[in-house]
Design a protein around this motif. Structure first.
Motif, PDB file in Angstrom:
ATOM      1  N   THR A  35      47.034   8.262  20.281  1.00 64.24           N
ATOM      2  CA  THR A  35      46.083   7.417  19.569  1.00 64.24           C
ATOM      3  C   THR A  35      44.973   6.862  20.459  1.00 64.24           C
ATOM      4  OG1 THR A  35      47.475   5.443  19.878  1.00 64.24           O
ATOM      5  CG2 THR A  35      47.789   6.727  17.854  1.00 64.24           C
ATOM      6  N   HIS A  36      44.950   7.247  21.728  1.00 65.17           N
ATOM      7  CA  HIS A  36      43.899   6.713  22.606  1.00 65.17           C
ATOM      8  C   HIS A  36      43.798   7.570  23.854  1.00 65.17           C
ATOM      9  CE1 HIS A  36      41.482   2.953  23.491  1.00 65.17           C
ATOM     10  NE2 HIS A  36      41.420   3.593  24.661  1.00 65.17           N
ATOM     11  N   ALA A  37      42.778   8.413  23.911  1.00 62.36           N
ATOM     12  CA  ALA A  37      42.512   9.234  25.093  1.00 62.36           C
ATOM     13  C   ALA A  37      41.003   9.390  25.243  1.00 62.36           C
ATOM     14  CB  ALA A  37      43.174  10.600  24.970  1.00 62.36           C
ATOM     15  N   HIS A  38      40.547   9.442  26.484  1.00 59.97           N
ATOM     16  CA  HIS A  38      39.121   9.583  26.770  1.00 59.97           C
ATOM     17  C   HIS A  38      38.844  11.045  27.141  1.00 59.97           C
ATOM     18  CE1 HIS A  38      38.419   5.173  26.842  1.00 59.97           C
ATOM     19  NE2 HIS A  38      39.682   5.146  27.266  1.00 59.97           N
ATOM     20  N   LEU A  39      38.951  11.928  26.149  1.00 58.11           N
ATOM     21  CA  LEU A  39      38.815  13.361  26.400  1.00 58.11           C
ATOM     22  C   LEU A  39      37.430  13.741  26.894  1.00 58.11           C
ATOM     23  CD1 LEU A  39      40.615  14.898  23.295  1.00 58.11           C
ATOM     24  CD2 LEU A  39      41.450  14.893  25.644  1.00 58.11           C
ATOM     25  N   THR A  40      36.408  13.010  26.436  1.00 57.02           N
ATOM     26  CA  THR A  40      35.045  13.373  26.815  1.00 57.02           C
ATOM     27  C   THR A  40      34.484  12.451  27.896  1.00 57.02           C
ATOM     28  OG1 THR A  40      34.281  12.211  24.812  1.00 57.02           O
ATOM     29  CG2 THR A  40      34.470  14.597  24.695  1.00 57.02           C
ATOM     30  N   SER A  41      35.377  11.781  28.603  1.00 55.49           N
ATOM     31  CA  SER A  41      34.970  11.039  29.800  1.00 55.49           C
ATOM     32  C   SER A  41      34.601  12.031  30.889  1.00 55.49           C
ATOM     33  CB  SER A  41      36.111  10.136  30.283  1.00 55.49           C
ATOM     34  OG  SER A  41      37.207  10.931  30.720  1.00 55.49           O
ATOM     35  N   ASP A  42      33.888  11.569  31.886  1.00 54.92           N
ATOM     36  CA  ASP A  42      33.470  12.461  32.970  1.00 54.92           C
ATOM     37  C   ASP A  42      34.660  13.127  33.655  1.00 54.92           C
ATOM     38  OD1 ASP A  42      30.807  11.908  32.508  1.00 54.92           O
ATOM     39  OD2 ASP A  42      30.644  10.395  34.095  1.00 54.92           O
ATOM     40  N   THR A  43      35.786  12.435  33.700  1.00 54.45           N
ATOM     41  CA  THR A  43      36.960  12.968  34.409  1.00 54.45           C
ATOM     42  C   THR A  43      37.572  14.167  33.702  1.00 54.45           C
ATOM     43  OG1 THR A  43      37.438  10.741  35.219  1.00 54.45           O
ATOM     44  CG2 THR A  43      39.213  12.354  35.389  1.00 54.45           C
ATOM     45  N   LEU A  44      37.563  14.173  32.369  1.00 57.70           N
ATOM     46  CA  LEU A  44      38.278  15.199  31.617  1.00 57.70           C
ATOM     47  C   LEU A  44      37.386  16.216  30.928  1.00 57.70           C
ATOM     48  CD1 LEU A  44      41.075  13.085  29.841  1.00 57.70           C
ATOM     49  CD2 LEU A  44      41.156  14.214  32.068  1.00 57.70           C
ATOM     50  N   ILE A  79      38.371   8.450  22.465  1.00 55.83           N
ATOM     51  CA  ILE A  79      37.643   7.182  22.574  1.00 55.83           C
ATOM     52  C   ILE A  79      36.334   7.407  23.339  1.00 55.83           C
ATOM     53  CG2 ILE A  79      37.781   4.777  23.308  1.00 55.83           C
ATOM     54  CD1 ILE A  79      39.878   5.602  21.184  1.00 55.83           C
ATOM     55  N   CYS A  80      35.228   7.149  22.659  1.00 53.84           N
ATOM     56  CA  CYS A  80      33.902   7.355  23.233  1.00 53.84           C
ATOM     57  C   CYS A  80      33.300   5.994  23.572  1.00 53.84           C
ATOM     58  CB  CYS A  80      33.010   8.094  22.240  1.00 53.84           C
ATOM     59  SG  CYS A  80      33.744   9.632  21.611  1.00 53.84           S
ATOM     60  N   THR A  81      32.851   5.830  24.796  1.00 55.34           N
ATOM     61  CA  THR A  81      32.427   4.508  25.252  1.00 55.34           C
ATOM     62  C   THR A  81      30.964   4.451  25.679  1.00 55.34           C
ATOM     63  OG1 THR A  81      33.189   5.007  27.498  1.00 55.34           O
ATOM     64  CG2 THR A  81      34.760   3.926  26.013  1.00 55.34           C
ATOM     65  N   ASP A  82      30.253   5.583  25.555  1.00 53.28           N
ATOM     66  CA  ASP A  82      28.825   5.599  25.856  1.00 53.28           C
ATOM     67  C   ASP A  82      28.194   6.776  25.116  1.00 53.28           C
ATOM     68  OD1 ASP A  82      29.531   7.855  27.364  1.00 53.28           O
ATOM     69  OD2 ASP A  82      29.494   6.761  29.263  1.00 53.28           O
ATOM     70  N   GLU A  83      26.873   6.868  25.200  1.00 59.50           N
ATOM     71  CA  GLU A  83      26.164   7.897  24.448  1.00 59.50           C
ATOM     72  C   GLU A  83      26.625   9.299  24.842  1.00 59.50           C
ATOM     73  OE1 GLU A  83      21.566   9.448  23.679  1.00 59.50           O
ATOM     74  OE2 GLU A  83      21.935   7.634  24.856  1.00 59.50           O
ATOM     75  N   LYS A  84      26.808   9.527  26.132  1.00 66.69           N
ATOM     76  CA  LYS A  84      27.206  10.854  26.618  1.00 66.69           C
ATOM     77  C   LYS A  84      28.563  11.272  26.080  1.00 66.69           C
ATOM     78  CE  LYS A  84      27.922  13.352  30.984  1.00 66.69           C
ATOM     79  NZ  LYS A  84      27.931  13.203  32.478  1.00 66.69           N
ATOM     80  N   SER A  85      29.546  10.379  26.156  1.00 71.70           N
ATOM     81  CA  SER A  85      30.889  10.737  25.692  1.00 71.70           C
ATOM     82  C   SER A  85      30.936  10.867  24.176  1.00 71.70           C
ATOM     83  CB  SER A  85      31.922   9.719  26.188  1.00 71.70           C
ATOM     84  OG  SER A  85      31.656   8.423  25.708  1.00 71.70           O
ATOM     85  N   LEU A  86      30.109  10.101  23.452  1.00 68.09           N
ATOM     86  CA  LEU A  86      30.083  10.222  21.989  1.00 68.09           C
ATOM     87  C   LEU A  86      29.467  11.550  21.564  1.00 68.09           C
ATOM     88  CD1 LEU A  86      30.496   9.207  19.151  1.00 68.09           C
ATOM     89  CD2 LEU A  86      28.394   7.855  19.369  1.00 68.09           C
ATOM     90  N   LYS A  87      28.355  11.934  22.172  1.00 64.72           N
ATOM     91  CA  LYS A  87      27.738  13.223  21.833  1.00 64.72           C
ATOM     92  C   LYS A  87      28.710  14.368  22.099  1.00 64.72           C
ATOM     93  CE  LYS A  87      22.838  12.054  22.381  1.00 64.72           C
ATOM     94  NZ  LYS A  87      21.603  12.268  23.175  1.00 64.72           N
ATOM     95  N   ALA A  88      29.397  14.305  23.248  1.00 71.72           N
ATOM     96  CA  ALA A  88      30.385  15.342  23.567  1.00 71.72           C
ATOM     97  C   ALA A  88      31.550  15.301  22.597  1.00 71.72           C
ATOM     98  CB  ALA A  88      30.872  15.167  25.000  1.00 71.72           C
ATOM     99  N   GLY A  89      31.944  14.087  22.186  1.00 68.04           N
ATOM    100  CA  GLY A  89      33.036  13.948  21.230  1.00 68.04           C
ATOM    101  C   GLY A  89      32.707  14.539  19.870  1.00 68.04           C
ATOM    102  N   LEU A 104      30.623  16.994  19.298  1.00 67.25           N
ATOM    103  CA  LEU A 104      30.656  18.450  19.447  1.00 67.25           C
ATOM    104  C   LEU A 104      32.092  18.959  19.503  1.00 67.25           C
ATOM    105  CD1 LEU A 104      27.789  19.008  22.061  1.00 67.25           C
ATOM    106  CD2 LEU A 104      27.780  19.687  19.653  1.00 67.25           C
ATOM    107  N   LEU A 105      32.944  18.242  20.216  1.00 69.38           N
ATOM    108  CA  LEU A 105      34.354  18.634  20.312  1.00 69.38           C
ATOM    109  C   LEU A 105      35.012  18.617  18.948  1.00 69.38           C
ATOM    110  CD1 LEU A 105      36.805  19.340  22.091  1.00 69.38           C
ATOM    111  CD2 LEU A 105      37.175  16.877  22.406  1.00 69.38           C
ATOM    112  N   ARG A 106      34.691  17.616  18.163  1.00 65.56           N
ATOM    113  CA  ARG A 106      35.259  17.496  16.812  1.00 65.56           C
ATOM    114  C   ARG A 106      34.888  18.694  15.940  1.00 65.56           C
ATOM    115  NH1 ARG A 106      38.792  16.335  12.948  1.00 65.56           N
ATOM    116  NH2 ARG A 106      37.824  15.741  10.995  1.00 65.56           N
ATOM    117  N   GLU A 107      33.666  19.209  16.095  1.00 68.70           N
ATOM    118  CA  GLU A 107      33.243  20.375  15.320  1.00 68.70           C
ATOM    119  C   GLU A 107      34.088  21.605  15.638  1.00 68.70           C
ATOM    120  OE1 GLU A 107      29.113  21.039  15.987  1.00 68.70           O
ATOM    121  OE2 GLU A 107      28.472  19.144  15.055  1.00 68.70           O
ATOM    122  N   LYS A 108      34.493  21.722  16.892  1.00 68.98           N
ATOM    123  CA  LYS A 108      35.257  22.889  17.338  1.00 68.98           C
ATOM    124  C   LYS A 108      36.760  22.702  17.207  1.00 68.98           C
ATOM    125  CE  LYS A 108      31.731  23.806  20.873  1.00 68.98           C
ATOM    126  NZ  LYS A 108      31.457  23.858  22.332  1.00 68.98           N
TER     127      LYS A 108
END
Length: 249
Positions: free
Chosen positions: A5-14, A36-46, A48-52
């Protein structure tokens, strides 16, 4: 099957290893992840990830650490994503008086903004809280909420339950020095618990010190099962049902 229920998949680390991480998660019976998206970069990546990857879902907000620096610029993106029904929750938002990377009053202001957005859009909210429970309880009140990576006291856990909130348990519960949290897990009804990794942070034993990922989630479930003297399958089934109802998957 498990839900992280809580992972930062689109953080810079992952973000550069996402597909391998997701494959390992599936191999370890994790069939849904809240990213969990915490900035513009991670949200945009999130997004896109959701689409795939339809079994990955996004939540977004500025953390209390970053609201002074990024709150104003990021909030419109969260608001837009919520209006476009691209989020299943608002978060993580909340208060952190332990580090106070952002002043208390600014943290409170953005908490109230995100609370208003969650209510307006009828979305549940994910709270981050450290050394600030009294203010968080007073500001938020009764609502559909979860305290992610809960490490508060038993009295704070009781108050959260009174308000109708859930508690999410991370790999911290597997640490040797986490006896207080382990006692809280014994006390809180399984029907009010979620499990999470908070990847890439807080890898559970026996992976402690490594970069955390959703595939490590079963280790947290095993500890909860041990503490409650029930099967891992019961932990998986009930926490999965809890999350499905809360997030409306």
């Amino acid at each position: 099957m498990f839900i992280d229920t809580h992972a930062h998949l689109t953080s810079d680390t992952l973000v550069n290893d996402t597909q391998q991480i997701l494959a390992r998660a599936q191999a370890n019976r994790v069939d849904k992840i809240v990213n969990i998206c915490t900035d513009e970069k991670s949200l945009k990546a999130g997004l896109l990830l959701r689409e795939k990857t339809p079994w990955v879902f996004n939540a977004a907000a500025t953390t209390p650490h970053d609201v002074e620096k990024e709150g104003e610029s990021f909030f419109p993106f969260v608001e837009q994503a919520a209006y476009q029904k691209q989020l299943i929750a608002i978060g993580e938002t909340g208060l952190d008086y332990h580090y106070q990377h952002s002043p208390k009053e600014i943290q409170k202001r953005y908490l109230e903004l995100y609370l208003a957005l969650s209510r307006k859009m009828d979305l549940p909210i994910i709270f981050h809280c450290r050394d600030a429970f009294a203010d968080l309880f007073a500001i938020a009140g009764e609502m559909s909420a979860v305290l992610h990576c809960f490490t508060g006291t038993l009295e704070e856990a009781k108050k959260a339950l009174e308000l109708g909130w859930h508690l999410s348990i991370s790999g911290i519960v597997t640490f040797k020095k986490s006896q207080a949290l382990q006692e809280i897990v014994k006390y809180v009804p399984l029907e009010r618990l979620f499990i999470e990794t908070d990847a890439p942070y807080l890898a559970p034993v026996p992976y402690r010190g490594k970069v955390n990922e959703p595939g490590f989630l079963p280790e947290t479930a095993k500890m909860i099962a041990y503490l409650k003297q029930i099967s891992v399958e019961e932990v998986a089934k009930t926490t999965k049902e809890n999350a499905e109802i809360f997030f409306r998957f």
